[in-house]
Motif scaffolding. Structure first.
Motif, PDB file in Angstrom:
ATOM      1  N   LYS A   1       3.628  -7.161  -3.542  1.00  0.00           N
ATOM      2  CA  LYS A   1       3.954  -7.630  -2.200  1.00  0.00           C
ATOM      3  C   LYS A   1       2.824  -7.262  -1.235  1.00  0.00           C
ATOM      4  O   LYS A   1       2.281  -6.160  -1.286  1.00  0.00           O
ATOM      5  N   GLN A   2       2.501  -8.196  -0.365  1.00  0.00           N
ATOM      6  CA  GLN A   2       1.464  -7.937   0.616  1.00  0.00           C
ATOM      7  C   GLN A   2       1.939  -6.917   1.632  1.00  0.00           C
ATOM      8  O   GLN A   2       3.078  -6.951   2.085  1.00  0.00           O
ATOM      9  N   ALA A   3       1.045  -5.989   1.935  1.00  0.00           N
ATOM     10  CA  ALA A   3       1.335  -4.955   2.935  1.00  0.00           C
ATOM     11  C   ALA A   3       0.008  -4.575   3.590  1.00  0.00           C
ATOM     12  O   ALA A   3      -0.737  -3.746   3.055  1.00  0.00           O
ATOM     13  N   PRO A   4      -0.314  -5.208   4.699  1.00  0.00           N
ATOM     14  CA  PRO A   4      -1.578  -4.918   5.395  1.00  0.00           C
ATOM     15  C   PRO A   4      -1.738  -3.420   5.638  1.00  0.00           C
ATOM     16  O   PRO A   4      -0.796  -2.730   6.025  1.00  0.00           O
TER      17      PRO A   4
ATOM     18  N   ARG B   1      -7.665  -2.059  -7.065  1.00  0.00           N
ATOM     19  CA  ARG B   1      -7.161  -1.956  -5.697  1.00  0.00           C
ATOM     20  C   ARG B   1      -6.851  -3.355  -5.171  1.00  0.00           C
ATOM     21  O   ARG B   1      -7.689  -4.253  -5.228  1.00  0.00           O
ATOM     22  N   VAL B   2      -5.631  -3.539  -4.659  1.00  0.00           N
ATOM     23  CA  VAL B   2      -5.220  -4.847  -4.131  1.00  0.00           C
ATOM     24  C   VAL B   2      -4.411  -4.643  -2.858  1.00  0.00           C
ATOM     25  O   VAL B   2      -3.913  -3.552  -2.570  1.00  0.00           O
ATOM     26  N   LEU B   3      -4.273  -5.726  -2.093  1.00  0.00           N
ATOM     27  CA  LEU B   3      -3.397  -5.722  -0.932  1.00  0.00           C
ATOM     28  C   LEU B   3      -2.132  -6.518  -1.210  1.00  0.00           C
ATOM     29  O   LEU B   3      -1.084  -6.246  -0.658  1.00  0.00           O
ATOM     30  N   GLY B   4      -2.243  -7.516  -2.084  1.00  0.00           N
ATOM     31  CA  GLY B   4      -1.079  -8.318  -2.450  1.00  0.00           C
ATOM     32  C   GLY B   4      -1.513  -9.510  -3.276  1.00  0.00           C
ATOM     33  O   GLY B   4      -2.177 -10.412  -2.765  1.00  0.00           O
ATOM     34  N   THR B   5      -1.154  -9.513  -4.561  1.00  0.00           N
ATOM     35  CA  THR B   5      -1.593 -10.594  -5.440  1.00  0.00           C
ATOM     36  C   THR B   5      -0.893 -10.467  -6.792  1.00  0.00           C
ATOM     37  O   THR B   5      -0.073  -9.590  -7.004  1.00  0.00           O
ATOM     38  N   ALA B   6      -1.231 -11.354  -7.739  1.00  0.00           N
ATOM     39  CA  ALA B   6      -0.659 -11.326  -9.089  1.00  0.00           C
ATOM     40  C   ALA B   6      -1.791 -11.212 -10.108  1.00  0.00           C
ATOM     41  O   ALA B   6      -2.750 -11.993 -10.057  1.00  0.00           O
ATOM     42  N   PHE B   7      -1.661 -10.278 -11.028  1.00  0.00           N
ATOM     43  CA  PHE B   7      -2.736 -10.052 -11.993  1.00  0.00           C
ATOM     44  C   PHE B   7      -2.200  -9.274 -13.184  1.00  0.00           C
ATOM     45  O   PHE B   7      -1.120  -8.676 -13.122  1.00  0.00           O
ATOM     46  N   ASN B   8      -2.975  -9.271 -14.268  1.00  0.00           N
ATOM     47  CA  ASN B   8      -2.591  -8.596 -15.507  1.00  0.00           C
ATOM     48  C   ASN B   8      -3.610  -7.509 -15.820  1.00  0.00           C
ATOM     49  O   ASN B   8      -4.820  -7.730 -15.705  1.00  0.00           O
ATOM     50  N   VAL B   9      -3.121  -6.334 -16.210  1.00  0.00           N
ATOM     51  CA  VAL B   9      -3.993  -5.223 -16.587  1.00  0.00           C
ATOM     52  C   VAL B   9      -3.671  -4.806 -18.010  1.00  0.00           C
ATOM     53  O   VAL B   9      -2.508  -4.601 -18.355  1.00  0.00           O
ATOM     54  N   ARG B  10      -4.702  -4.689 -18.827  1.00  0.00           N
ATOM     55  CA  ARG B  10      -4.537  -4.268 -20.217  1.00  0.00           C
ATOM     56  C   ARG B  10      -5.396  -3.036 -20.462  1.00  0.00           C
ATOM     57  O   ARG B  10      -6.614  -3.072 -20.285  1.00  0.00           O
ATOM     58  N   SER B  11      -4.764  -1.930 -20.842  1.00  0.00           N
ATOM     59  CA  SER B  11      -5.487  -0.677 -21.002  1.00  0.00           C
ATOM     60  C   SER B  11      -4.789   0.198 -22.035  1.00  0.00           C
ATOM     61  O   SER B  11      -4.216   1.243 -21.715  1.00  0.00           O
ATOM     62  N   TYR B  12      -4.833  -0.233 -23.300  1.00  0.00           N
ATOM     63  CA  TYR B  12      -4.247   0.544 -24.392  1.00  0.00           C
ATOM     64  C   TYR B  12      -5.262   1.576 -24.891  1.00  0.00           C
ATOM     65  O   TYR B  12      -6.447   1.262 -25.070  1.00  0.00           O
ATOM     66  N   LYS B  13      -4.793   2.785 -25.163  1.00  0.00           N
ATOM     67  CA  LYS B  13      -5.691   3.847 -25.598  1.00  0.00           C
ATOM     68  C   LYS B  13      -6.294   3.588 -26.967  1.00  0.00           C
ATOM     69  O   LYS B  13      -7.377   4.079 -27.281  1.00  0.00           O
ATOM     70  N   ASP B  14      -5.585   2.813 -27.811  1.00  0.00           N
ATOM     71  CA  ASP B  14      -6.085   2.581 -29.165  1.00  0.00           C
ATOM     72  C   ASP B  14      -6.985   1.351 -29.258  1.00  0.00           C
ATOM     73  O   ASP B  14      -7.417   0.980 -30.352  1.00  0.00           O
ATOM     74  N   GLU B  15      -7.279   0.697 -28.145  1.00  0.00           N
ATOM     75  CA  GLU B  15      -8.183  -0.449 -28.140  1.00  0.00           C
ATOM     76  C   GLU B  15      -9.521  -0.052 -27.517  1.00  0.00           C
ATOM     77  O   GLU B  15      -9.582   0.862 -26.686  1.00  0.00           O
ATOM     78  N   ASP B  16     -10.585  -0.761 -27.893  1.00  0.00           N
ATOM     79  CA  ASP B  16     -11.917  -0.386 -27.425  1.00  0.00           C
ATOM     80  C   ASP B  16     -12.333  -1.146 -26.165  1.00  0.00           C
ATOM     81  O   ASP B  16     -13.518  -1.262 -25.870  1.00  0.00           O
TER      82      ASP B  16
END
Length: 354
Positions: free
Chosen positions: A171-174, A188-203
């Motif tokens: 949700k946007q929050a100035p 860092r975002v202010l309000g948007t849609a995105f995907n983050v992938r950060s598995y410890k067993d992947e390089d």
């Protein structure tokens, strides 16, 4: 899994199952809930947490109903027996209840635990869950992932910690930035849609932006990048030895470094340019392109809830491309065998490839 169960599941997925066949399917799934996990279909269920105070009331009602289906033996009646029954079969009941559609609200206590000042949600293999924060932001957590977030979001900024994969709809929050801390990157975002992938067993780690824009900081490199819609940033872990050559295996005196890449998002096909591979998991789609068997095996472990051992390391480098929706691990391995020859065996949810 029996041939009859496969036939009934096929009818269920196609929407052609009759009332009598649905009753038969319910009975089989109730007797063998583990089979549902092995098909990889548990992800298609929708889970919703309920307050702890309501849990006992829900549990008693569910046990009564399920026990009426499982057995009519007098020894399993009464409150004391119900508690013993729950203690012995809590996991099997939870899976069976979800599959039978007895309730849309199912509490997975082990997914949720407290940490001083924080809440922690974890998803097991073959599962995903939806989290709504107090500011209205929504997070979908993929299998084998953990999210830690404050019980009360700070008035100046909103911060969460991710291990695994998640889709964020913020949700946007100035003047109130939302920050995700992963292994080697902060987003860092202010309000948007995105995907983050950060598995410890992947390089590698990646941030894929669907809409809006984000600011990604590679913490080791102290580099800040702005990522726009339909773009992604990938941080690949490499080992730089004394000769200056990049390798994937660390040795004495070798230093781990991070290689940064920018790429467009990967559309599913020329006829479907709206949906992208980076968020296919949200639609229960398992898609892989030119992926090594080693990398693919890590995804399959999370997808199906199995352990995969590759005994022949030459096989680990074989590459595969394909898509596998709504099929069992056994069927998928058969398909992969037709692409690249190998042998495998499965015993007690352990897959051995040789």
């Amino acid at each position: 899994m029996t041939k009859r169960l496969w036939e009934l599941l096929a009818l269920h997925w196609s929407g052609e199952i009759s009332t009598e066949e649905k009753t038969e399917l319910d009975k089989l799934l109730l007797e063998h809930p583990g089979d549902w996990l092995r098909t990889g279909q548990l992800e298609q269920l929708s889970f919703k947490k309920i307050p702890a105070a309501e849990e006992d009331a829900h549990t008693d009602a569910l046990i009564d109903k399920v026990m009426g289906t499982v057995t009519a033996e007098p020894s399993l009646t009464g409150k004391s027996s119900r508690k013993k029954f729950l203690h012995a079969y809590k996991y099997q009941l939870s899976v069976a209840i979800a599959m039978l559609g007895i309730t849309a609200m199912l509490t997975f206590v082990y997914l949720y635990r407290q940490h001083p000042g924080y809440k922690i949600v974890s998803t097991d293999a073959g599962m995903k869950t939806k989290i709504r924060l107090s500011d209205g932001s929504i997070i979908w957590l993929n299998a084998g992932s953990t999210l830690r977030y404050p019980e009360k979001l700070d008035k100046a900024k909103r911060e969460v910690y991710l291990s695994g994969e998640a889709y964020f709809d913020i949700k946007q929050a100035p003047n109130r930035p939302f920050i995700i801390h992963a292994q080697k990157m902060d987003i860092r975002v202010l309000g948007t849609a995105f995907n983050v992938r950060s598995y410890k067993d992947e390089d590698f780690e990646e941030t894929a932006v669907i809409s809006g824009a984000v600011e990604v900081t590679a913490t080791d490199e102290r580099k800040v990048m702005k990522v726009m819609p339909n773009q992604k940033v990938i941080l690949r872990k490499t080992i730089n030895d004394h000769t200056g050559t990049n390798n994937s295996i660390a040795g004495s005196g070798n230093k781990e470094q991070t290689k940064i890449e920018r790429q467009p998002l990967s559309v599913l096909s020329s006829t479907d340019t709206i949906h992208v591979m980076e968020t296919a998991w949200m639609n229960n789609q398992l898609i892989f392109r030119n992926e090594s068997l080693l990398a693919l095996s890590l995804r399959l472990e999370r997808w199906y809830g199995v352990k995969i051992n590759i005994e022949n390391q030459q096989l680990a480098t074989l590459r595969f491309s394909g898509r596998a929706d709504n099929i069992s691990i056994e069927k998928l391995l058969e398909v992969l065998q037709n692409i690249q020859p190998f042998n495998y065996s499965i015993q007690d949810d352990i897959v051995t490839i040789k």
